[in-house]
Design a protein around this motif. Structure first.
Motif, mmCIF file in Angstrom:
data_model
loop_
_atom_site.group_PDB
_atom_site.id
_atom_site.type_symbol
_atom_site.label_atom_id
_atom_site.label_comp_id
_atom_site.label_asym_id
_atom_site.label_seq_id
_atom_site.Cartn_x
_atom_site.Cartn_y
_atom_site.Cartn_z
ATOM 1 N N TRP A 178 0.800 -1.221 0.000
ATOM 2 C CA TRP A 178 0.000 0.000 0.000
ATOM 3 C C TRP A 178 0.832 1.270 0.000
ATOM 4 O O TRP A 178 0.308 2.361 -0.154
ATOM 5 N N LEU A 179 2.143 1.156 0.157
ATOM 6 C CA LEU A 179 2.984 2.345 0.326
ATOM 7 C C LEU A 179 3.827 2.582 -0.913
ATOM 8 O O LEU A 179 4.722 1.801 -1.226
ATOM 9 N N PRO A 180 3.574 3.665 -1.666
ATOM 10 C CA PRO A 180 4.408 3.966 -2.839
ATOM 11 C C PRO A 180 5.747 4.555 -2.406
ATOM 12 O O PRO A 180 5.953 4.893 -1.249
ATOM 13 N N ARG A 181 6.656 4.649 -3.358
ATOM 14 C CA ARG A 181 7.932 5.297 -3.069
ATOM 15 C C ARG A 181 7.705 6.764 -2.705
ATOM 16 O O ARG A 181 6.825 7.427 -3.240
ATOM 17 N N LEU A 182 8.533 7.294 -1.807
ATOM 18 C CA LEU A 182 8.418 8.702 -1.414
ATOM 19 C C LEU A 182 8.986 9.589 -2.514
ATOM 20 O O LEU A 182 10.031 9.295 -3.080
ATOM 21 N N PHE A 204 6.671 12.704 6.290
ATOM 22 C CA PHE A 204 5.708 12.103 7.214
ATOM 23 C C PHE A 204 4.287 12.288 6.697
ATOM 24 O O PHE A 204 3.432 11.418 6.882
ATOM 25 N N LEU A 205 4.021 13.422 5.996
ATOM 26 C CA LEU A 205 2.688 13.629 5.424
ATOM 27 C C LEU A 205 2.459 12.700 4.233
ATOM 28 O O LEU A 205 1.342 12.214 4.034
ATOM 29 N N ASP A 259 14.338 4.079 4.424
ATOM 30 C CA ASP A 259 15.593 4.818 4.586
ATOM 31 C C ASP A 259 15.330 6.238 5.101
ATOM 32 O O ASP A 259 15.858 7.222 4.571
ATOM 33 N N VAL A 260 14.474 6.318 6.128
ATOM 34 C CA VAL A 260 14.215 7.595 6.795
ATOM 35 C C VAL A 260 14.458 7.387 8.285
ATOM 36 O O VAL A 260 14.592 6.254 8.760
#
Length: 467
Positions: free
Chosen positions: A9-13, A21-22, A54-55
């Motif tokens: 469910w999480l795409p690349r930032l 974070f948003l 990697d955050v």
């Protein structure tokens, strides 16, 4: 990091996608909405997700906190973090019409209010808080006002500062003190509606002076001064209400110079200066004797304080102003004035305002993302001025939005002069602070964006909208 390591469910930032974070919180919300995440699903532990993306861990913590704030997640102690059951929303109207500061993230305002009132009651005789006071504020109140205005002007003499029960009362009293019935007041074509109300009620006339993307045009002001012999010029030069324009420094100097040559007083109504990113010096800094400066706490802290500070350097004009103010507002409420003074002097006001600045910035990121090409804000302040596609006009859109459960303010609510072309402006003001929860603000902006993308229906009903 490999793509397969990420939750589905999480795409690349995205590097240019705003605060990380948003982005993560938005991805959680999208996943809940499209069914990729369901109530009861367990999210990855924060350290694991931080390593995958990697955050730093703080970014994930803030993202999960933001998602909890939106009622998307719930913590279950040692068992981890889970998708929450949907919250039943009982309030139908999404209010994007009222310019108020957003609730600051990380500041417990309820606790701050209780602690502040407790301190005021401990330090002050209750009788003094419940009796009449001379208008203009106590010595402590004026000292607090001078401290509040220090970022704009440096050190000030407290006796030059007058404490008032809000900016609207201050503006009305200045009009009463510095002009005569029938006098002309010059203002921009779209401006704060309270000016028009006060001007009309007090029997003065308001005439619009042409403005461009940098605010009131100096040549047009010079011509208007020669033609109309105005009693006052009204300017709201920083993050102007409603256009969000900030007049640049060079033009501020030009406007001040024109007012000095014509010996015309300027009311500089500047509620958003402290919320702006690197604003130019106030106009009053270039013409101290010519300009009366008004700064309210309503837009930086909370409207409930009903406290504004007026910097008026001429002692004779200051006395006339105080006499005019007493004719309809004898004093600022002593309890709220004492609370405002306490907060300013002990640093609480600065901390609260900084929290509001950060929250407002995050909300602008949200508006920029949702409204895409239509967003034209500067990323600071409390509102966005949104020019509309040709197939909508602002009144029509306001009526349609109302039927969708959204309150917005059309351009004509800000028209200063019926003889000007201000009514031809096709835009709306969107206020980003009036909805407490970011989740509901996001829903309102998304609903509005969808409405803007549709062709309008025919509406026969008429409605009235307040600023």
């Amino acid at each position: 990091m490999q793509d397969e390591d990420l939750p589905l469910w999480l795409p690349r930032l995205a590097a240019q996608g705003g605060p990380r974070f948003l982005q993560i919180a938005d991805a959680i919300q999208t996943a809940v909405a499209d069914g990729s995440l369901n109530p009861g699903d367990r999210l990855p532990p924060q350290r694991r997700l931080a390593a995958q993306l990697d955050v730093d861990l703080t970014t994930i913590t803030r993202a999960y906190d933001e998602a909890r704030r939106r009622h998307l997640l719930e913590g279950r102690g040692a068992r981890g973090t889970y998708v929450a059951a949907p919250k039943v929303e009982l309030t139908s109207i999404l209010d994007l019409s009222m310019n108020t500061p957003p609730p600051p993230d990380g500041v417990d305002f309820d606790d701050m209010l209780k602690q502040g009132l407790s301190q005021v009651l401990m330090r002050t005789d209750a009788e003094l808080l419940m009796t009449y006071h001379l208008g203009g504020g106590s010595n402590s109140d004026r000292k607090a006002g001078a401290q509040w205005l220090e970022p704009m002007f440096g050190d000030l003499e407290p006796e030059q500062v007058v404490v008032c029960p809000g900016a609207q009362a201050a503006i009305a009293a200045l009009i009463l003190a510095l002009t005569q019935p029938g006098d002309v007041i010059l203002a921009e074509p779209t401006s704060y509606p309270g000016l028009r109300v006060a001007t009309t009620q007090l029997g003065r006339r308001i005439i619009a002076v042409e403005a461009d993307k940098h605010g009131m045009i100096p040549q047009m002001l010079s011509q208007a001064c020669l033609q109309h012999k105005p009693g006052l010029i009204y300017l709201n030069p920083t993050l102007q209400n409603p256009t969000a324009i900030t007049i640049p420094q060079r033009r501020r100097k030009e406007l001040a110079s024109i007012a000095k040559r014509g010996n015309v007083r300027i009311i500089e109504d500047d509620p958003y200066w402290l919320l702006a990113d690197a604003p130019p010096p106030p106009i009053a800094a270039f013409a101290p004797e010519q300009v009366v400066y008004v700064s309210t706490l309503s837009k930086c802290l909370t409207p409930g304080l009903r406290v504004a500070f007026v910097l008026i350097r001429n002692p004779h004009e200051r006395e006339r102003f105080l006499a005019a103010l007493r004719s309809f507002a004898l004093m600022t409420t002593p309890l709220t004035a004492a609370l405002a003074t306490l907060w300013i002097l002990d640093g609480s006001a600065a901390r609260l305002m900084e929290g509001i600045r950060k929250e407002a910035s995050l909300r602008h990121w949200m508006a920029r993302d949702i409204l895409a090409g239509r967003y034209s804000g500067a990323g600071d302040g409390l509102h966005v001025w949104l020019e509309l596609p040709g197939y909508w006009n602002s009144s029509q859109l306001a009526r349609a939005a109302d039927r969708e459960g959204i309150a917005i303010t059309p351009a004509e609510a800000f028209a200063t002069d019926n003889r000007s072309d201000s009514g031809s402006v096709n835009a709306i003001r969107i206020s980003l602070g009036s909805i407490k929860d970011r989740e509901r603000l996001q829903a309102g902006l998304q609903r509005l964006s969808q409405l803007l993308a549709r062709r309008p229906e025919s509406f026969s009903a008429t409605a009235s909208y307040l600023p």
